[in-house]
Design an enzyme around this catalytic site. Sequence first.
Site, short mmCIF file in Angstrom:
data_model
loop_
_atom_site.label_atom_id
_atom_site.label_comp_id
_atom_site.label_asym_id
_atom_site.label_seq_id
_atom_site.Cartn_x
_atom_site.Cartn_y
_atom_site.Cartn_z
N GLU A 31 65.18 53.80 -5.73
CA GLU A 31 64.29 53.34 -4.37
C GLU A 31 64.89 51.69 -4.01
O GLU A 31 65.68 51.23 -3.19
CB GLU A 31 63.52 53.69 -4.44
CG GLU A 31 62.32 53.23 -3.24
CD GLU A 31 60.97 53.21 -3.12
OE1 GLU A 31 60.16 55.02 -2.50
OE2 GLU A 31 60.08 52.50 -4.06
N ARG A 71 77.66 33.97 26.20
CA ARG A 71 75.95 33.12 26.67
C ARG A 71 76.47 31.71 26.63
O ARG A 71 76.78 30.84 25.28
CB ARG A 71 74.81 33.38 26.14
CG ARG A 71 74.25 32.64 26.47
CD ARG A 71 72.91 33.25 27.14
NE ARG A 71 71.78 32.99 27.77
CZ ARG A 71 71.21 33.16 28.92
NH1 ARG A 71 71.77 34.08 30.27
NH2 ARG A 71 70.11 32.67 29.12
#
Length: 379
Positions: free
Chosen positions: A239, A265
């Site tokens: 996991e 931006r």
Amino acid sequence: MDFLISKDQIMLKNEIIDFAKNHLNDSKYIETFSMEMWKEICNLGLLGVTISEEYGGLGESYLTAALMFEGLGYACKNNGFIFVVNNHIWVSQNLIYLYGSKELKEKYLKKMVAGEKIGAIAITEAEAGSDAMSMTTHAEDKGDYYVLNGTKMFISNGPIADIFIVFAVTSEGTFKRYTAFVVEKNFEGFQVCEDIKKMGLGACPTSEIVLNNCIVPKENVLGTFNMGANIMTAALEWERCYEFAPHVGVMQRIMERCLEHVNNRKQFNRLIGENQSISHKIADMQVSIELSRLMLYKIAWLKDQGKSAFMDASIFKLYVSENYIKTCRDALQIFGAYGYTKDYEIERELRDALACSIYSGTNEMQKNTIYNMIRSRAL
Ligand SMILES: Cc1cc2nc3c(=O)[nH]c(=O)nc-3n(C[C@H](O)[C@H](O)[C@H](O)COP(=O)(O)OP(=O)(O)OC[C@H]3O[C@@H](n4cnc5c(N)ncnc54)[C@H](O)[C@@H]3O)c2cc1C
């Protein structure tokens, strides 16, 4: 260590990226489980990536799987859906593949690899989280079958799963012992509770499960009776590696979005990326991606050699989760108010990411593990 990535492996990773971009990003399922998307991924064959062909899998190496899951995280924006897939593969199906008897494999594996049955793992209880070994769910031997009693908490895939790997106490006394059982949702005495509403990973349903005199046939013991602690340790190792592999890809995707944004931006008549406080955030993201990726490939290589990677997996889990959260947090800052809106989906990325410092053992527990392991080596 020797993990040269072949052209075929890169091709497979790119195939996953193309597939995920085209089939796994339906915005209507971004925070709710989709059986439609589940069927898509079943058809692809990814569920059985490392399972042998005998059981319908692809028989690929763990390194190839690492690349494919990294690609999945990069191209599929639905982190909750990836969590469903990972829970099914690595801590349910994979345990049956590695520890199941021939009968258990025959009974469950092909159906799981085909995605006809969904898997889950049940360790945690309300009073046994980090201290999982203090669990009270127990199994009683009744001759031909076991009777399980107890309640498991925060079970990912709970509401949609058919097959649960349930850990229970099977021997009290000085040395408490545990056993892993393969439990079907249709077994007598098995109950799935309501979906627990979480702050993120909405596409992965989560629930409590109740075992109330649940009858489990003898042959559904996974591995050896009383040896469940070993299986639990192995489950956590898988996991901590493969559930975190996609996060490396997610970090890459977010970094690229940030890069594009800071190069478009403008404020004060110049690109915001020209401010060091912004560009350094992106540099930090790249450092995290590179180091996480190297550690992921190292663990996958160790698994391909049949070696343990328990401490490496803890280090990887700790490092990736801290930096995945930081990446999302920094992305939100880089996007300013736009990042705080639902439309830009950065806020969702951050909500999804925050869980990863808790599941698979909290980050504090990873530090305990790492310290204990280096200490025992030094003594
Ligand atoms: C999204 C999500 C999915 C999950 N899926 C599953 C699943 O499928 N199956 C399953 O069985 N479980 C699952 N869990 C449960 C998860 O494994 C537990 O939440 C985790 O082990 C921590 O337990 P706890 O939440 O009870 O926290 P606690 O153990 O109560 O810990 C609370 C805090 O105390 C700290 N702490 C506790 N003990 C120590 C210590 N000795 N040293 C230092 N710090 C300490 C912890 O680090 C944490 O910060 C999931 C959890 C989440 C969030």
